[in-house]
Design a protein around this motif. Sequence first.
Motif, PDB file in Angstrom:
ATOM      1  N   MET A 156       0.851  -1.209   0.000  1.00 56.19           N
ATOM      2  CA  MET A 156       0.000   0.000   0.000  1.00 56.19           C
ATOM      3  C   MET A 156       0.878   1.248   0.000  1.00 56.19           C
ATOM      4  SD  MET A 156      -2.946   1.107   2.740  1.00 56.19           S
ATOM      5  CE  MET A 156      -3.852   2.637   2.513  1.00 56.19           C
ATOM      6  N   GLU A 157       0.619   2.157  -0.946  1.00 52.45           N
ATOM      7  CA  GLU A 157       1.427   3.353  -1.051  1.00 52.45           C
ATOM      8  C   GLU A 157       1.139   4.308   0.114  1.00 52.45           C
ATOM      9  OE1 GLU A 157       1.057   5.293  -4.746  1.00 52.45           O
ATOM     10  OE2 GLU A 157       1.825   3.610  -5.930  1.00 52.45           O
ATOM     11  N   GLU A 158       2.211   5.005   0.534  1.00 47.46           N
ATOM     12  CA  GLU A 158       2.077   5.971   1.620  1.00 47.46           C
ATOM     13  C   GLU A 158       1.278   7.181   1.130  1.00 47.46           C
ATOM     14  OE1 GLU A 158       5.002   7.990   4.984  1.00 47.46           O
ATOM     15  OE2 GLU A 158       5.819   7.319   3.063  1.00 47.46           O
ATOM     16  N   LYS A 159       0.351   7.644   1.954  1.00 49.52           N
ATOM     17  CA  LYS A 159      -0.463   8.790   1.589  1.00 49.52           C
ATOM     18  C   LYS A 159       0.395  10.041   1.509  1.00 49.52           C
ATOM     19  CE  LYS A 159      -4.554  11.428   2.950  1.00 49.52           C
ATOM     20  NZ  LYS A 159      -5.625  11.598   3.961  1.00 49.52           N
ATOM     21  N   ILE A 160       0.186  10.817   0.441  1.00 49.13           N
ATOM     22  CA  ILE A 160       0.944  12.050   0.251  1.00 49.13           C
ATOM     23  C   ILE A 160       0.428  13.134   1.195  1.00 49.13           C
ATOM     24  CG2 ILE A 160       1.567  13.886  -1.363  1.00 49.13           C
ATOM     25  CD1 ILE A 160       2.886  11.200  -1.953  1.00 49.13           C
ATOM     26  N   VAL A 161       1.315  13.675   1.988  1.00 50.63           N
ATOM     27  CA  VAL A 161       0.994  14.762   2.905  1.00 50.63           C
ATOM     28  C   VAL A 161       1.540  16.086   2.375  1.00 50.63           C
ATOM     29  CG1 VAL A 161       1.318  15.688   5.237  1.00 50.63           C
ATOM     30  CG2 VAL A 161       0.962  13.227   4.907  1.00 50.63           C
ATOM     31  N   VAL A 162       2.786  16.068   1.906  1.00 51.85           N
ATOM     32  CA  VAL A 162       3.492  17.283   1.491  1.00 51.85           C
ATOM     33  C   VAL A 162       3.757  17.248  -0.012  1.00 51.85           C
ATOM     34  CG1 VAL A 162       5.596  18.657   1.734  1.00 51.85           C
ATOM     35  CG2 VAL A 162       4.578  17.542   3.745  1.00 51.85           C
ATOM     36  N   SER A 163       3.415  18.340  -0.670  1.00 55.44           N
ATOM     37  CA  SER A 163       3.716  18.492  -2.094  1.00 55.44           C
ATOM     38  C   SER A 163       4.740  19.615  -2.268  1.00 55.44           C
ATOM     39  CB  SER A 163       2.452  18.833  -2.897  1.00 55.44           C
ATOM     40  OG  SER A 163       1.519  17.777  -2.840  1.00 55.44           O
ATOM     41  N   PHE A 164       5.890  19.288  -2.829  1.00 54.64           N
ATOM     42  CA  PHE A 164       6.902  20.293  -3.178  1.00 54.64           C
ATOM     43  C   PHE A 164       6.632  20.772  -4.596  1.00 54.64           C
ATOM     44  CE2 PHE A 164       9.011  17.883   0.137  1.00 54.64           C
ATOM     45  CZ  PHE A 164       9.694  18.849   0.864  1.00 54.64           C
ATOM     46  N   ILE A 165       6.527  22.088  -4.763  1.00 55.69           N
ATOM     47  CA  ILE A 165       6.308  22.683  -6.082  1.00 55.69           C
ATOM     48  C   ILE A 165       7.566  23.462  -6.450  1.00 55.69           C
ATOM     49  CG2 ILE A 165       4.791  24.089  -7.508  1.00 55.69           C
ATOM     50  CD1 ILE A 165       3.362  21.745  -6.124  1.00 55.69           C
ATOM     51  N   ILE A 166       8.229  23.054  -7.543  1.00 58.22           N
ATOM     52  CA  ILE A 166       9.496  23.670  -7.937  1.00 58.22           C
ATOM     53  C   ILE A 166       9.410  24.176  -9.375  1.00 58.22           C
ATOM     54  CG2 ILE A 166      11.982  23.351  -8.159  1.00 58.22           C
ATOM     55  CD1 ILE A 166      11.770  20.972  -6.273  1.00 58.22           C
ATOM     56  N   PRO A 167       9.302  25.492  -9.587  1.00 53.16           N
ATOM     57  CA  PRO A 167       9.369  26.016 -10.952  1.00 53.16           C
ATOM     58  C   PRO A 167      10.815  25.977 -11.438  1.00 53.16           C
ATOM     59  CG  PRO A 167       9.217  27.815  -9.377  1.00 53.16           C
ATOM     60  CD  PRO A 167       9.122  26.547  -8.582  1.00 53.16           C
ATOM     61  N   ALA A 168      11.001  25.744 -12.727  1.00 50.08           N
ATOM     62  CA  ALA A 168      12.363  25.639 -13.244  1.00 50.08           C
ATOM     63  C   ALA A 168      12.458  26.215 -14.651  1.00 50.08           C
ATOM     64  CB  ALA A 168      12.816  24.181 -13.250  1.00 50.08           C
ATOM     65  N   PHE A 169      13.497  27.003 -14.869  1.00 55.84           N
ATOM     66  CA  PHE A 169      13.800  27.522 -16.200  1.00 55.84           C
ATOM     67  C   PHE A 169      15.314  27.527 -16.376  1.00 55.84           C
ATOM     68  CE2 PHE A 169      15.061  31.120 -18.916  1.00 55.84           C
ATOM     69  CZ  PHE A 169      14.514  30.705 -20.114  1.00 55.84           C
ATOM     70  N   ASN A 170      15.816  26.653 -17.224  1.00 54.36           N
ATOM     71  CA  ASN A 170      17.257  26.549 -17.492  1.00 54.36           C
ATOM     72  C   ASN A 170      18.054  26.416 -16.193  1.00 54.36           C
ATOM     73  OD1 ASN A 170      16.796  26.664 -20.217  1.00 54.36           O
ATOM     74  ND2 ASN A 170      17.417  28.797 -20.466  1.00 54.36           N
ATOM     75  N   GLU A 171      17.697  25.415 -15.396  1.00 55.49           N
ATOM     76  CA  GLU A 171      18.331  25.193 -14.097  1.00 55.49           C
ATOM     77  C   GLU A 171      19.245  23.962 -14.100  1.00 55.49           C
ATOM     78  OE1 GLU A 171      18.273  27.214 -11.728  1.00 55.49           O
ATOM     79  OE2 GLU A 171      16.495  28.460 -11.997  1.00 55.49           O
ATOM     80  N   ALA A 172      19.828  23.647 -15.248  1.00 54.12           N
ATOM     81  CA  ALA A 172      20.668  22.451 -15.346  1.00 54.12           C
ATOM     82  C   ALA A 172      21.838  22.482 -14.368  1.00 54.12           C
ATOM     83  CB  ALA A 172      21.191  22.296 -16.774  1.00 54.12           C
TER      84      ALA A 172
END
Length: 315
Positions: free
Chosen positions: A1-17
């Motif tokens: 059984m998969e662990e329930k997601i509590v925290v969502s990280f949102i990361i915008p990226a533009f040319n971040e290699a």
Amino acid sequence: MEEKIVVSFIIPAFNEANMIVDTLTQLHKFAPKVGYEIIIVDNGSTDNTIELAQHFGDTVISCAQGTIAAVRNFGVQVSTGRILVFIDADVKLTQQWQDNINNTIENIDKNPLLITGSRCSPPENNNTLNTHWFNLLVESNSSTYINSGHLITSKVLFDKISGFNEELRTAEDHDFCIRATQAEALISPNASLKVFHDGYPTTYAQFIKRERWHGREDFKSFTSLFNSKIALIICFHVMLFMLSLAIVYLHGIIAGVSFYALSMFILTLALTRYKFNGSPMQSLMKTSLIHYAYIIGRTLSLVDRLTFRYSSKFR
């Protein structure tokens, strides 16, 4: 059984290699000890940011058009956690962050109308801008808003105020916090949630360019101008500069330059003492010089507005 997601990280990226691998490595290492997901929202990168991010097995989606606010909102749309953590693609979590995030999650669960996070610390080196500006900002910890480079809140509050204002190209975090407080939210910075920001400018030219970018929304309208102390200070600076030019015309270049130099010396010294009250005296002159660069950058923001250089292509 998969662990329930509590925290969502949102990361915008533009040319971040150059940054994304270190950011995701640190994030997985110091992630909260609850179910979490990482959503990288690519904003039209032309380098291999997407390929590098995909190696970590996280969710990578594309939002090629739109402001940074729109990119963050797009990431939230596909998220499933009740706690939202917004970080930039050049921000690194720390062990101290991991040690304190569970208490933060509990606090947000008790009061969903809470915004927290912390000012990002600069890299630990002796760069003048880091030592005499960015570190002092972290130590002052007196912000009335949380920067979206490291902002934590609930999905409940995010939905209540309809997320970030997608019409804003910068200062969307300040606007987010203002609207949140109008919705009876609490802004509560937490210095124990320590993160590092690798993307701070390292030269005066980069610093001026950064402030030129950050300041443009302050001059979007008369309302935004009069609601911004910084914008009013910039208007005062422009008046001083114009007066200095008049003195040059009437009394010669030495008189005009001397007036401007003395006026700016007094102004930046006073602003620095006000902004960094309690900072070491030995740092005052260097910080005042950086403050002058800050004023120059913000003044160029006004120039860009007046000359219509603020285009749809501006990032």
